[in-house]
Design a protein around this motif. Sequence first.
Motif, PDB file in Angstrom:
ATOM      1  N   MET A 262       5.055  74.140  -5.111  1.00  0.00           N
ATOM      2  CA  MET A 262       5.274  75.081  -6.469  1.00  0.00           C
ATOM      3  C   MET A 262       5.194  74.458  -7.412  1.00  0.00           C
ATOM      4  SD  MET A 262       5.320  78.532  -5.675  1.00  0.00           S
ATOM      5  CE  MET A 262       6.446  79.766  -6.497  1.00  0.00           C
ATOM      6  N   GLY A 263       5.200  73.817  -7.811  1.00  0.00           N
ATOM      7  CA  GLY A 263       5.745  72.826  -9.177  1.00  0.00           C
ATOM      8  C   GLY A 263       4.662  72.351  -9.594  1.00  0.00           C
ATOM      9  N   TYR A 264       3.732  72.277  -8.705  1.00  0.00           N
ATOM     10  CA  TYR A 264       2.450  72.030  -9.809  1.00  0.00           C
ATOM     11  C   TYR A 264       1.070  73.096 -10.346  1.00  0.00           C
ATOM     12  CZ  TYR A 264      -3.099  70.488  -9.554  1.00  0.00           C
ATOM     13  OH  TYR A 264      -3.883  70.419  -9.912  1.00  0.00           O
ATOM     14  N   TRP A 265       2.296  74.194  -9.074  1.00  0.00           N
ATOM     15  CA  TRP A 265       1.530  75.872  -9.301  1.00  0.00           C
ATOM     16  C   TRP A 265       2.104  76.018 -10.849  1.00  0.00           C
ATOM     17  CZ3 TRP A 265      -2.348  79.026  -8.382  1.00  0.00           C
ATOM     18  CH2 TRP A 265      -2.261  80.492  -8.139  1.00  0.00           C
ATOM     19  N   THR A 266       3.040  75.912 -11.189  1.00  0.00           N
ATOM     20  CA  THR A 266       3.707  76.276 -12.091  1.00  0.00           C
ATOM     21  C   THR A 266       3.489  75.826 -13.787  1.00  0.00           C
ATOM     22  OG1 THR A 266       5.727  75.793 -11.809  1.00  0.00           O
ATOM     23  CG2 THR A 266       5.662  77.668 -11.518  1.00  0.00           C
ATOM     24  N   SER A 267       3.050  74.247 -13.399  1.00  0.00           N
ATOM     25  CA  SER A 267       2.645  73.456 -14.552  1.00  0.00           C
ATOM     26  C   SER A 267       1.743  72.978 -14.675  1.00  0.00           C
ATOM     27  CB  SER A 267       3.514  72.427 -13.895  1.00  0.00           C
ATOM     28  OG  SER A 267       3.070  71.604 -13.054  1.00  0.00           O
ATOM     29  N   LYS A 268       1.082  72.924 -13.880  1.00  0.00           N
ATOM     30  CA  LYS A 268      -0.979  73.154 -14.140  1.00  0.00           C
ATOM     31  C   LYS A 268      -1.753  74.699 -14.339  1.00  0.00           C
ATOM     32  CE  LYS A 268      -0.261  68.241 -14.294  1.00  0.00           C
ATOM     33  NZ  LYS A 268      -1.026  68.043 -15.761  1.00  0.00           N
ATOM     34  N   VAL A 269      -1.947  75.097 -13.042  1.00  0.00           N
ATOM     35  CA  VAL A 269      -2.511  75.770 -12.598  1.00  0.00           C
ATOM     36  C   VAL A 269      -2.566  77.667 -13.299  1.00  0.00           C
ATOM     37  CG1 VAL A 269      -3.601  77.535 -10.973  1.00  0.00           C
ATOM     38  CG2 VAL A 269      -3.307  75.359  -9.854  1.00  0.00           C
ATOM     39  N   LEU A 270      -1.010  77.800 -13.584  1.00  0.00           N
ATOM     40  CA  LEU A 270      -0.486  79.662 -14.050  1.00  0.00           C
ATOM     41  C   LEU A 270      -0.566  79.213 -15.711  1.00  0.00           C
ATOM     42  CD1 LEU A 270       0.536  81.543 -13.667  1.00  0.00           C
ATOM     43  CD2 LEU A 270       3.502  81.287 -13.841  1.00  0.00           C
ATOM     44  N   PRO A 271      -0.242  77.895 -16.830  1.00  0.00           N
ATOM     45  CA  PRO A 271      -0.566  77.933 -18.189  1.00  0.00           C
ATOM     46  C   PRO A 271      -2.534  78.022 -18.336  1.00  0.00           C
ATOM     47  CG  PRO A 271       0.212  76.440 -17.231  1.00  0.00           C
ATOM     48  CD  PRO A 271       0.390  77.085 -15.577  1.00  0.00           C
ATOM     49  N   LYS A 272      -3.398  78.032 -17.242  1.00  0.00           N
ATOM     50  CA  LYS A 272      -4.525  77.872 -17.475  1.00  0.00           C
ATOM     51  C   LYS A 272      -4.933  79.060 -16.997  1.00  0.00           C
ATOM     52  CE  LYS A 272      -6.056  73.121 -16.675  1.00  0.00           C
ATOM     53  NZ  LYS A 272      -7.123  72.230 -15.583  1.00  0.00           N
ATOM     54  N   ILE A 273      -4.344  80.158 -16.041  1.00  0.00           N
ATOM     55  CA  ILE A 273      -4.533  81.441 -16.008  1.00  0.00           C
ATOM     56  C   ILE A 273      -4.263  82.371 -17.450  1.00  0.00           C
ATOM     57  CG2 ILE A 273      -4.170  83.107 -14.148  1.00  0.00           C
ATOM     58  CD1 ILE A 273      -3.531  81.643 -12.352  1.00  0.00           C
ATOM     59  N   LYS A 274      -3.403  81.696 -17.681  1.00  0.00           N
ATOM     60  CA  LYS A 274      -2.879  82.522 -19.107  1.00  0.00           C
ATOM     61  C   LYS A 274      -3.355  82.364 -20.138  1.00  0.00           C
ATOM     62  CE  LYS A 274       1.984  83.057 -17.685  1.00  0.00           C
ATOM     63  NZ  LYS A 274       3.361  82.679 -18.010  1.00  0.00           N
ATOM     64  N   LYS A 275      -4.221  81.065 -20.187  1.00  0.00           N
ATOM     65  CA  LYS A 275      -5.410  80.618 -21.398  1.00  0.00           C
ATOM     66  C   LYS A 275      -6.102  81.905 -21.014  1.00  0.00           C
ATOM     67  CE  LYS A 275      -3.828  76.034 -23.102  1.00  0.00           C
ATOM     68  NZ  LYS A 275      -4.729  74.766 -22.920  1.00  0.00           N
ATOM     69  N   VAL A 276      -6.485  81.878 -19.909  1.00  0.00           N
ATOM     70  CA  VAL A 276      -7.604  82.724 -19.917  1.00  0.00           C
ATOM     71  C   VAL A 276      -7.688  83.910 -20.305  1.00  0.00           C
ATOM     72  CG1 VAL A 276      -9.400  83.443 -18.194  1.00  0.00           C
ATOM     73  CG2 VAL A 276      -9.045  81.024 -17.674  1.00  0.00           C
TER      74      VAL A 276
END
Length: 181
Positions: free
Chosen positions: A1-15
């Motif tokens: 879950m830590g990887y998801w919130t630290s890596k994936v979620l910020p990239k989705i927000k940028k898009v």
Amino acid sequence: MGYWTSKVLPKIKKVFEKNGKKTAAAEACKSFDDSKGDIHKEFEEKKTELQPKVVEIYEASSAEVKALVREPKEEGIKKNSTAVNKFLEELVKIEFPGSKPVSEVSTKYGPALVSGPVLFVFEKVSTFIITEEKDVEAPPAEAATSGEGTVVVEEEEEIVTKEAAVEAPEPAKEAAEPPKK
């Protein structure tokens, strides 16, 4: 879950933030399009008092901006966005109709995303520039069209066109004939 919130979620927000910026810019363009009629009326009312100011700003601007004003193109706006913003700010200082909302939106979202309103303002500015250039060219043209000078020019044009007409068919005949062996 830590990887998801630290890596994936910020990239989705940028898009989605980029698309949000485009959406906001599109809404700003739409609201500007709605107010074009009012801007055009204000432009027509202030035309005479704006002309010397606009010409002065135009002369002081860079070559890239001058080219964009003469021939407004989206590609040029994208390439010279900082110069476009500076030019719009100068137009705001003289209270050019429509320049204030365009300048604000352009600074916020970038001129490339709001190219429609920027092109509209540039087209309005170009009406002053083209008029100024024609006024400068008009006196020499009047001097050249006096009596005998016109006759000479017309005779030279006739001679040139006759020579061109005589020379043009000959190459066509040579091309039509097959080569002889």
